[in-house]
Design a protein around this motif. Structure first.
Motif, PDB file in Angstrom:
ATOM      1  N   TRP A  52       0.868  -1.193   0.000  1.00 59.99           N
ATOM      2  CA  TRP A  52       0.000   0.000   0.000  1.00 59.99           C
ATOM      3  C   TRP A  52       0.891   1.225   0.000  1.00 59.99           C
ATOM      4  N   ASP A  55      -1.050   7.936  -2.587  1.00 59.84           N
ATOM      5  CA  ASP A  55      -0.925   8.740  -3.803  1.00 59.84           C
ATOM      6  C   ASP A  55      -1.427  10.138  -3.460  1.00 59.84           C
ATOM      7  N   VAL A  62      -3.254   3.406  -2.709  1.00 58.31           N
ATOM      8  CA  VAL A  62      -3.095   2.474  -3.819  1.00 58.31           C
ATOM      9  C   VAL A  62      -2.536   1.161  -3.284  1.00 58.31           C
ATOM     10  N   PRO A  64      -0.783  -1.778  -4.890  1.00 61.89           N
ATOM     11  CA  PRO A  64      -0.161  -2.407  -6.076  1.00 61.89           C
ATOM     12  C   PRO A  64       0.426  -3.771  -5.749  1.00 61.89           C
TER      13      PRO A  64
END
Length: 242
Positions: A52, A55, A62, A64
């Motif tokens: 995590w 942003d 986010v 990813p």
């Protein structure tokens, strides 16, 4: 085990700890909270992978996470907590600078970028180019791509800086692309410690099946068989004449 490290000039606070889940298996769980006058970062990671990050441009969290792990979701309010961490971080930066009479930033340049494809290259099959750079301080670096000399922004992404064990950073950018024979790509990395940006070139090459050894092996076998046949012929002729 929990370690706290402070770098006054840019990165204010880094927390990392190792969790031993069994006698045989260890996992490294890391949290990075950093800030400067122009940038900020809050990130949670596990075993070198981002789970995590905040942003701050799009004002959201986010996740990813790679496909090979069980997806972990962070509770509501994690992003708001990251925003609060940034406010505290920047206050601490001001306090440290004042207390230490605004010390100069120690600049460490990144390594030469490494560029490679995620999968084996097949023409007209979508793939990903990866540009990796490490060993720099402070974070972040700037990475941009070109295709045949033209700047490319579509299909590009970059992760947040990740802290190495030596307290320097690494960062990775990706470019989604479809290989075409003859195309040339470049990855360029810029950082305040560099006199000029670092560029690495990558061109589309498709590995053709190697036929040389098979051909030579076949020729050798053919010549060998012809030799045996000739020897047998002369042996028979010699017996007939005797």
């Amino acid at each position: 085990m929990m370690m706290m490290k402070v770098k006054v000039s840019e990165l204010v606070l880094v927390l990392s700890w190792v969790l031993c889940v069994s006698a045989e298996v260890k996992h490294q769980d890391i949290q990075i909270v950093g800030c400067s006058d122009s940038d900020g970062e809050v990130m949670y990671g596990l075993d070198g992978e981002e789970l995590w990050y905040a942003d701050f441009v799009n004002k959201k969290g986010v996740e990813p996470q790679p496909s090979f792990i069980d997806h972990m979701s962070y509770e509501e309010g994690t992003y708001e907590g990251a925003v609060a961490d940034q406010q505290t971080c920047k206050q601490n930066v001001g306090t440290f600078r004042k207390a230490l009479n605004n010390p100069p930033v120690k600049l460490v340049p990144p390594s030469s970028p490494i560029i490679y494809s995620r999968d084996d290259v097949e023409l007209d099959q979508q793939n990903t180019l990866i540009c990796h750079v490490t060993g720099f301080y402070p974070a972040p670096v700037k990475i941009h791509w070109t295709k045949n000399g033209q700047n490319v922004t579509e299909g590009t992404s970059i992760n947040v800086p990740f802290l190495n064990k030596d307290t320097f950073f690494r960062q990775t950018s990706r470019l989604e692309f479809t290989p075409q024979l003859g195309d040339v790509y470049s990855c360029t990395v810029d950082h305040p410690a560099l006199d000029q940006p670092l560029t690495r070139i990558w061109d589309v090459e498709v590995q053709q099946p190697s036929v040389g050894p098979a051909v030579f092996c076949g020729l050798g076998l053919t010549v060998g068989l012809l030799g045996v046949a000739a020897g047998t012929f002369f042996l028979i002729k010699g017996n007939e004449c005797s």
